[in-house]
Design a protein around this motif. Structure first.
Motif, PDB file in Angstrom:
ATOM      1  N   LEU A 175      -6.326  -0.570   1.357  1.00  0.00           N
ATOM      2  CA  LEU A 175      -6.357   0.612   2.206  1.00  0.00           C
ATOM      3  C   LEU A 175      -6.818   1.767   1.345  1.00  0.00           C
ATOM      4  N   LEU A 217      -6.347   8.365  -1.188  1.00  0.00           N
ATOM      5  CA  LEU A 217      -5.269   7.383  -1.050  1.00  0.00           C
ATOM      6  C   LEU A 217      -5.878   6.028  -1.308  1.00  0.00           C
ATOM      7  N   ASP A 218      -5.319   5.322  -2.250  1.00  0.00           N
ATOM      8  CA  ASP A 218      -5.823   3.991  -2.574  1.00  0.00           C
ATOM      9  C   ASP A 218      -4.609   3.078  -2.710  1.00  0.00           C
ATOM     10  N   LEU A 219      -4.460   2.228  -1.739  1.00  0.00           N
ATOM     11  CA  LEU A 219      -3.295   1.341  -1.690  1.00  0.00           C
ATOM     12  C   LEU A 219      -3.739  -0.067  -2.022  1.00  0.00           C
ATOM     13  N   ARG A 220      -3.240  -0.571  -3.098  1.00  0.00           N
ATOM     14  CA  ARG A 220      -3.530  -1.956  -3.481  1.00  0.00           C
ATOM     15  C   ARG A 220      -2.223  -2.719  -3.544  1.00  0.00           C
ATOM     16  N   SER A 221      -2.349  -3.990  -3.832  1.00  0.00           N
ATOM     17  CA  SER A 221      -1.151  -4.828  -3.750  1.00  0.00           C
ATOM     18  C   SER A 221      -0.050  -4.355  -4.678  1.00  0.00           C
ATOM     19  N   HIS A 280       4.756  -9.662   8.475  1.00  0.00           N
ATOM     20  CA  HIS A 280       3.573 -10.392   8.058  1.00  0.00           C
ATOM     21  C   HIS A 280       2.897 -11.004   9.279  1.00  0.00           C
ATOM     22  N   MET A 281       1.992 -10.237   9.846  1.00  0.00           N
ATOM     23  CA  MET A 281       1.213 -10.706  10.998  1.00  0.00           C
ATOM     24  C   MET A 281       2.024 -10.743  12.288  1.00  0.00           C
ATOM     25  N   LEU A 331      -1.146  10.834   8.205  1.00  0.00           N
ATOM     26  CA  LEU A 331      -1.602   9.447   8.317  1.00  0.00           C
ATOM     27  C   LEU A 331      -0.478   8.596   8.867  1.00  0.00           C
ATOM     28  N   MET A 360      -0.020   4.516  10.347  1.00  0.00           N
ATOM     29  CA  MET A 360      -0.678   3.247  10.597  1.00  0.00           C
ATOM     30  C   MET A 360       0.331   2.227  11.076  1.00  0.00           C
ATOM     31  N   ASP A 372      -2.668  -4.910   3.584  1.00  0.00           N
ATOM     32  CA  ASP A 372      -1.649  -5.640   2.850  1.00  0.00           C
ATOM     33  C   ASP A 372      -2.242  -6.415   1.692  1.00  0.00           C
ATOM     34  N   PHE A 379       3.086  -3.778  -2.377  1.00  0.00           N
ATOM     35  CA  PHE A 379       3.094  -2.658  -1.436  1.00  0.00           C
ATOM     36  C   PHE A 379       2.370  -3.086  -0.168  1.00  0.00           C
ATOM     37  N   GLN A 380       2.967  -2.764   0.956  1.00  0.00           N
ATOM     38  CA  GLN A 380       2.345  -3.127   2.223  1.00  0.00           C
ATOM     39  C   GLN A 380       2.489  -1.999   3.230  1.00  0.00           C
ATOM     40  N   ALA A 381       1.638  -2.070   4.246  1.00  0.00           N
ATOM     41  CA  ALA A 381       1.669  -1.023   5.272  1.00  0.00           C
ATOM     42  C   ALA A 381       2.535  -1.395   6.461  1.00  0.00           C
ATOM     43  N   LEU A 382       2.739  -2.660   6.665  1.00  0.00           N
ATOM     44  CA  LEU A 382       3.434  -3.085   7.879  1.00  0.00           C
ATOM     45  C   LEU A 382       4.743  -3.777   7.539  1.00  0.00           C
ATOM     46  N   GLY A 389       5.074   1.485  10.497  1.00  0.00           N
ATOM     47  CA  GLY A 389       4.051   1.168   9.529  1.00  0.00           C
ATOM     48  C   GLY A 389       4.014   2.205   8.428  1.00  0.00           C
ATOM     49  N   LEU A 390       2.853   2.331   7.866  1.00  0.00           N
ATOM     50  CA  LEU A 390       2.679   3.282   6.776  1.00  0.00           C
ATOM     51  C   LEU A 390       2.538   4.689   7.340  1.00  0.00           C
ATOM     52  N   THR A 391       3.164   5.658   6.705  1.00  0.00           N
ATOM     53  CA  THR A 391       3.089   7.035   7.180  1.00  0.00           C
ATOM     54  C   THR A 391       3.110   8.007   6.004  1.00  0.00           C
ATOM     55  N   LEU A 392       2.243   8.985   6.061  1.00  0.00           N
ATOM     56  CA  LEU A 392       2.307  10.129   5.143  1.00  0.00           C
ATOM     57  C   LEU A 392       2.671  11.335   5.972  1.00  0.00           C
TER      58      LEU A 392
END
Lengths: 166, 146
Positions: free
Chosen positions: B45, A82-86, A53-54, B57, B59, B35, A47-50, A62-65
Protein backbone atom coordinates in the motif's frame (compact mmCIF):
# COMPACT_ATOMS: atom_id res chain seq x y z
CA UNK A 1 -10.27 -7.54 19.10
CA UNK A 2 -8.31 -10.68 18.60
CA UNK A 3 -9.00 -13.73 16.55
CA UNK A 4 -7.29 -16.82 15.36
CA UNK A 5 -8.02 -19.67 13.03
CA UNK A 6 -6.68 -23.19 12.91
CA UNK A 7 -7.31 -23.27 9.19
CA UNK A 8 -5.27 -20.23 8.32
CA UNK A 9 -2.94 -20.51 11.26
CA UNK A 10 -2.75 -16.85 12.14
CA UNK A 11 -3.47 -14.52 14.95
CA UNK A 12 -4.44 -10.93 14.32
CA UNK A 13 -4.97 -7.97 16.57
CA UNK A 14 -5.92 -4.36 16.29
CA UNK A 15 -3.04 -1.94 16.66
CA UNK A 16 -2.89 1.82 17.07
CA UNK A 17 0.18 3.90 16.41
CA UNK A 18 -0.06 7.46 17.70
CA UNK A 19 2.08 10.54 17.49
CA UNK A 20 1.22 12.90 20.28
CA UNK A 21 0.07 16.17 18.74
CA UNK A 22 1.75 18.47 21.19
CA UNK A 23 5.10 16.90 20.41
CA UNK A 24 4.73 17.97 16.78
CA UNK A 25 4.71 21.66 17.61
CA UNK A 26 8.44 22.05 17.12
CA UNK A 27 8.95 19.72 14.20
CA UNK A 28 10.71 20.95 11.08
CA UNK A 29 9.05 21.27 7.72
CA UNK A 30 8.74 17.52 7.43
CA UNK A 31 8.91 14.53 9.70
CA UNK A 32 9.78 11.02 8.66
CA UNK A 33 8.69 8.07 10.73
CA UNK A 34 9.46 4.43 10.12
CA UNK A 35 7.99 1.50 12.00
CA UNK A 36 9.33 -1.98 11.52
CA UNK A 37 8.81 -5.46 12.85
CA UNK A 38 12.11 -6.25 14.52
CA UNK A 39 12.40 -9.97 13.95
CA UNK A 40 16.02 -10.04 15.10
CA UNK A 41 14.80 -10.08 18.67
CA UNK A 42 11.49 -11.89 18.49
CA UNK A 43 8.99 -13.71 16.30
CA UNK A 44 7.90 -12.36 12.95
CA UNK A 45 4.74 -10.37 12.64
CA UNK A 46 3.22 -8.40 9.85
CA UNK A 47 1.41 -5.15 9.21
CA UNK A 48 -1.94 -5.42 7.52
CA UNK A 49 -4.82 -3.20 6.56
CA UNK A 50 -7.69 -5.55 7.20
CA UNK A 51 -8.89 -7.55 10.12
CA UNK A 52 -9.57 -10.73 8.32
CA UNK A 53 -7.60 -12.74 5.83
CA UNK A 54 -9.87 -12.54 2.82
CA UNK A 55 -13.57 -13.03 2.45
CA UNK A 56 -15.02 -11.44 5.53
CA UNK A 57 -13.29 -8.11 5.91
CA UNK A 58 -16.21 -6.42 4.21
CA UNK A 59 -17.91 -5.51 7.42
CA UNK A 60 -14.81 -5.17 9.52
CA UNK A 61 -12.65 -2.23 10.26
CA UNK A 62 -9.61 -1.50 8.23
CA UNK A 63 -6.70 0.82 8.01
CA UNK A 64 -7.34 4.42 9.05
CA UNK A 65 -5.30 7.59 9.41
CA UNK A 66 -6.96 10.35 11.35
CA UNK A 67 -6.43 13.21 13.71
CA UNK A 68 -8.03 13.83 17.01
CA UNK A 69 -10.86 11.53 17.87
CA UNK A 70 -12.03 8.32 16.31
CA UNK A 71 -14.59 10.10 14.16
CA UNK A 72 -11.85 10.37 11.60
CA UNK A 73 -11.41 14.10 11.59
CA UNK A 74 -8.95 15.47 9.07
CA UNK A 75 -5.30 15.37 9.92
CA UNK A 76 -3.78 18.67 10.87
CA UNK A 77 -0.44 17.05 10.14
CA UNK A 78 -1.04 15.83 6.62
CA UNK A 79 0.75 12.91 5.09
CA UNK A 80 2.87 13.21 1.98
CA UNK A 81 4.05 9.62 1.94
CA UNK A 82 2.62 6.38 3.17
CA UNK A 83 4.37 3.16 2.33
CA UNK A 84 3.02 0.06 3.99
CA UNK A 85 4.95 -3.14 3.55
CA UNK A 86 4.76 -6.43 5.30
CA UNK A 87 7.24 -5.50 7.98
CA UNK A 88 7.89 -1.80 7.45
CA UNK A 89 5.73 1.28 7.42
CA UNK A 90 7.11 4.63 6.33
CA UNK A 91 5.28 7.87 6.84
CA UNK A 92 6.27 11.41 5.98
CA UNK A 93 4.36 14.32 7.43
CA UNK A 94 4.27 17.95 6.60
CA UNK A 95 4.24 20.60 9.26
CA UNK A 96 0.89 20.90 11.02
CA UNK A 97 -1.53 23.20 9.28
CA UNK A 98 -3.21 24.34 12.44
CA UNK A 99 -2.95 28.05 12.91
CA UNK A 100 -3.09 30.13 16.02
CA UNK A 101 -3.22 28.63 19.44
CA UNK A 102 -5.33 25.62 18.65
CA UNK A 103 -3.76 22.47 20.03
CA UNK A 104 -2.48 20.04 17.44
CA UNK A 105 -4.56 16.89 17.57
CA UNK A 106 -2.86 13.56 17.99
CA UNK A 107 -2.11 11.66 14.83
CA UNK A 108 -3.58 8.17 14.88
CA UNK A 109 -2.87 5.26 12.59
CA UNK A 110 -5.08 2.25 13.07
CA UNK A 111 -4.11 -1.00 11.43
CA UNK A 112 -3.69 -4.68 12.23
CA UNK A 113 -0.82 -6.87 13.27
CA UNK A 114 -0.72 -10.45 12.09
CA UNK A 115 1.46 -13.36 13.09
CA UNK A 116 1.73 -17.10 12.88
CA UNK A 117 -0.41 -18.41 15.71
CA UNK A 118 2.00 -21.23 16.38
CA UNK A 119 4.66 -18.65 17.24
CA UNK A 120 2.64 -15.83 18.74
CA UNK A 121 -0.13 -15.91 21.29
CA UNK A 122 -1.57 -13.16 23.50
CA UNK A 123 1.24 -11.96 25.72
CA UNK A 124 4.09 -13.17 23.51
CA UNK A 125 6.87 -10.58 23.36
CA UNK A 126 7.26 -8.96 19.95
CA UNK A 127 9.57 -6.10 19.08
CA UNK A 128 8.51 -2.99 17.25
CA UNK A 129 11.23 -0.75 15.90
CA UNK A 130 10.76 2.98 15.51
CA UNK A 131 12.91 5.45 13.65
CA UNK A 132 12.08 9.14 13.57
CA UNK A 133 14.14 12.02 12.26
CA UNK A 134 13.00 14.39 14.95
CA UNK A 135 11.96 14.45 18.54
CA UNK A 136 8.34 13.41 18.80
CA UNK A 137 6.42 11.33 21.27
CA UNK A 138 5.12 8.10 19.78
CA UNK A 139 2.71 5.75 21.52
CA UNK A 140 0.98 2.45 20.82
CA UNK A 141 -1.97 0.40 21.91
CA UNK A 142 -3.68 -2.83 21.03
CA UNK A 143 -7.07 -1.23 20.53
CA UNK A 144 -7.88 1.17 17.74
CA UNK A 145 -7.91 4.74 18.92
CA UNK A 146 -6.16 4.03 22.20
CA UNK A 147 -2.41 4.25 22.70
CA UNK A 148 -1.40 3.98 26.36
CA UNK A 149 2.07 2.57 25.73
CA UNK A 150 5.14 4.58 24.90
CA UNK A 151 7.50 3.72 22.05
CA UNK A 152 11.15 4.57 22.34
CA UNK A 153 12.80 6.50 19.54
CA UNK A 154 15.34 4.79 17.35
CA UNK A 155 15.36 1.53 19.25
CA UNK A 156 13.01 -1.45 19.37
CA UNK A 157 10.37 -1.58 22.04
CA UNK A 158 9.21 -4.90 23.43
CA UNK A 159 5.44 -5.26 23.28
CA UNK A 160 3.32 -8.04 24.73
CA UNK A 161 1.08 -9.15 21.92
CA UNK A 162 -2.43 -7.88 22.49
CA UNK A 163 -1.74 -6.55 25.95
CA UNK A 164 -1.39 -2.90 26.81
CA UNK A 165 1.21 -1.89 29.40
CA UNK A 166 -0.08 -1.56 32.94
CA UNK B 1 -7.31 -16.66 -5.53
CA UNK B 2 -5.60 -14.01 -7.63
CA UNK B 3 -4.00 -10.78 -6.51
CA UNK B 4 -3.38 -7.83 -8.75
CA UNK B 5 -1.44 -4.66 -8.03
CA UNK B 6 -3.44 -1.68 -9.12
CA UNK B 7 -3.65 2.07 -8.78
CA UNK B 8 -6.56 4.38 -8.18
CA UNK B 9 -6.02 8.02 -8.97
CA UNK B 10 -7.78 11.33 -8.82
CA UNK B 11 -7.11 14.59 -10.63
CA UNK B 12 -8.71 17.72 -11.94
CA UNK B 13 -10.41 19.00 -8.84
CA UNK B 14 -10.53 22.52 -7.55
CA UNK B 15 -11.47 21.95 -3.97
CA UNK B 16 -10.45 19.40 -1.39
CA UNK B 17 -12.76 16.51 -1.98
CA UNK B 18 -13.29 13.45 0.04
CA UNK B 19 -13.07 10.66 -2.50
CA UNK B 20 -14.14 7.07 -2.12
CA UNK B 21 -13.70 4.14 -4.44
CA UNK B 22 -16.38 1.58 -3.80
CA UNK B 23 -16.15 -2.03 -4.87
CA UNK B 24 -19.32 -3.80 -5.88
CA UNK B 25 -18.86 -6.94 -3.94
CA UNK B 26 -22.17 -8.53 -3.31
CA UNK B 27 -20.70 -11.94 -3.83
CA UNK B 28 -17.47 -11.16 -2.01
CA UNK B 29 -15.60 -11.83 -5.20
CA UNK B 30 -13.41 -8.78 -5.27
CA UNK B 31 -11.90 -6.86 -2.45
CA UNK B 32 -9.23 -4.31 -1.80
CA UNK B 33 -6.10 -5.65 -0.35
CA UNK B 34 -3.09 -4.17 1.35
CA UNK B 35 -1.49 -7.07 3.07
CA UNK B 36 1.69 -8.95 3.31
CA UNK B 37 0.65 -11.98 1.30
CA UNK B 38 1.26 -10.35 -2.02
CA UNK B 39 3.70 -7.65 -1.10
CA UNK B 40 6.97 -9.39 -1.72
CA UNK B 41 7.65 -7.40 -4.82
CA UNK B 42 7.03 -4.03 -3.29
CA UNK B 43 4.78 -1.95 -1.16
CA UNK B 44 1.42 -3.44 -0.47
CA UNK B 45 0.00 0.00 0.00
CA UNK B 46 1.52 3.30 -0.93
CA UNK B 47 0.50 6.83 -1.62
CA UNK B 48 2.26 9.04 -4.07
CA UNK B 49 1.57 12.27 -5.82
CA UNK B 50 2.62 15.83 -6.25
CA UNK B 51 2.12 18.53 -3.67
CA UNK B 52 -1.17 17.12 -2.50
CA UNK B 53 -1.31 16.16 1.12
CA UNK B 54 -3.38 13.38 2.49
CA UNK B 55 -5.61 14.52 5.29
CA UNK B 56 -7.60 11.38 5.74
CA UNK B 57 -7.42 7.74 4.80
CA UNK B 58 -9.78 4.90 5.44
CA UNK B 59 -9.60 1.50 3.89
CA UNK B 60 -11.84 -1.50 4.20
CA UNK B 61 -12.26 -4.47 1.95
CA UNK B 62 -14.89 -2.80 -0.17
CA UNK B 63 -14.15 0.90 0.10
CA UNK B 64 -11.14 3.19 -0.01
CA UNK B 65 -11.63 6.77 1.13
CA UNK B 66 -9.17 9.60 1.18
CA UNK B 67 -9.29 13.33 1.65
CA UNK B 68 -6.92 16.17 1.03
CA UNK B 69 -5.55 18.89 3.22
CA UNK B 70 -7.20 22.26 3.03
CA UNK B 71 -4.00 24.11 2.49
CA UNK B 72 -3.52 22.71 -0.97
CA UNK B 73 -7.08 22.84 -2.15
CA UNK B 74 -6.72 26.19 -3.85
CA UNK B 75 -3.69 25.18 -5.84
CA UNK B 76 -4.88 21.78 -6.85
CA UNK B 77 -6.75 22.90 -9.93
CA UNK B 78 -3.72 24.66 -11.31
CA UNK B 79 -1.21 22.07 -10.37
CA UNK B 80 -3.11 19.12 -11.66
CA UNK B 81 -3.99 18.62 -15.27
CA UNK B 82 -7.12 16.88 -16.31
CA UNK B 83 -6.87 13.43 -17.78
CA UNK B 84 -6.60 13.26 -21.53
CA UNK B 85 -7.47 10.56 -23.99
CA UNK B 86 -4.57 8.73 -25.57
CA UNK B 87 -4.45 7.95 -29.31
CA UNK B 88 -5.38 4.41 -28.42
CA UNK B 89 -8.46 5.53 -26.60
CA UNK B 90 -7.24 4.94 -23.10
CA UNK B 91 -7.54 7.50 -20.39
CA UNK B 92 -4.23 9.03 -19.41
CA UNK B 93 -3.77 10.54 -15.99
CA UNK B 94 -0.72 12.75 -16.45
CA UNK B 95 -0.51 14.36 -13.05
CA UNK B 96 -2.27 12.55 -10.36
CA UNK B 97 -2.68 11.64 -6.81
CA UNK B 98 -2.18 7.92 -6.90
CA UNK B 99 -2.98 5.24 -4.43
CA UNK B 100 -1.27 1.94 -5.06
CA UNK B 101 -2.72 -1.21 -3.60
CA UNK B 102 -3.92 -4.62 -4.61
CA UNK B 103 -7.21 -6.12 -5.46
CA UNK B 104 -7.92 -9.74 -4.83
CA UNK B 105 -10.18 -11.84 -6.97
CA UNK B 106 -11.87 -15.07 -6.13
CA UNK B 107 -13.89 -16.18 -9.12
CA UNK B 108 -14.61 -14.79 -12.52
CA UNK B 109 -16.97 -11.91 -11.90
CA UNK B 110 -15.58 -8.68 -13.38
CA UNK B 111 -14.44 -5.99 -11.02
CA UNK B 112 -16.93 -3.17 -10.64
CA UNK B 113 -15.93 0.13 -9.11
CA UNK B 114 -17.75 3.36 -8.51
CA UNK B 115 -16.71 6.78 -7.31
CA UNK B 116 -18.23 8.62 -4.41
CA UNK B 117 -17.11 12.19 -3.92
CA UNK B 118 -18.39 15.38 -2.35
CA UNK B 119 -16.76 17.62 -4.95
CA UNK B 120 -16.13 17.28 -8.67
CA UNK B 121 -13.12 15.14 -9.38
CA UNK B 122 -11.84 12.95 -12.15
CA UNK B 123 -10.87 9.48 -11.08
CA UNK B 124 -9.45 6.46 -12.77
CA UNK B 125 -8.27 2.95 -12.12
CA UNK B 126 -5.48 0.98 -13.71
CA UNK B 127 -3.77 -2.34 -13.39
CA UNK B 128 -0.73 -1.36 -15.43
CA UNK B 129 -0.57 2.46 -15.44
CA UNK B 130 -1.08 2.29 -19.18
CA UNK B 131 -4.74 1.53 -19.54
CA UNK B 132 -6.84 3.73 -17.31
CA UNK B 133 -10.49 3.07 -16.66
CA UNK B 134 -12.42 6.21 -15.81
CA UNK B 135 -14.36 5.77 -12.62
CA UNK B 136 -17.60 7.65 -12.20
CA UNK B 137 -20.51 7.51 -9.86
CA UNK B 138 -21.97 4.96 -12.20
CA UNK B 139 -20.75 1.46 -11.58
CA UNK B 140 -17.80 0.86 -13.89
CA UNK B 141 -16.94 -2.63 -15.03
CA UNK B 142 -13.24 -3.31 -15.37
CA UNK B 143 -11.52 -6.12 -17.19
CA UNK B 144 -9.01 -7.96 -15.09
CA UNK B 145 -5.51 -8.50 -16.41
CA UNK B 146 -4.53 -11.83 -17.88
Amino acid sequence: MSSSSSQTNYITNEFCFMIVGSSLANMGSTLQVSLFADISQGPAFYFQALDNHMHTGLDGTGLTLYGGDTNGTALSTPVTLLDLRSRTIKLTFNKPTNAGNKPIPDFNFNLFFWADSTLVQPGTPVYLGLNVDGSVECRYGWTHGDAPGKLQDNVSTMLSWGKNPQ
Amino acid sequence: MSYFPCTVAVAGFSSNPEVSFVVANKSATWWLYADWVNSNSGASLSVSGGPLLLSQLKMKADILTFGFADSFAASAADAYMSPVTSPHGGLVMPTIFAFNLHVCRNGTIPLELSLRTDAPAIAAFTFDKVTWYPITEVQTQIQWPN
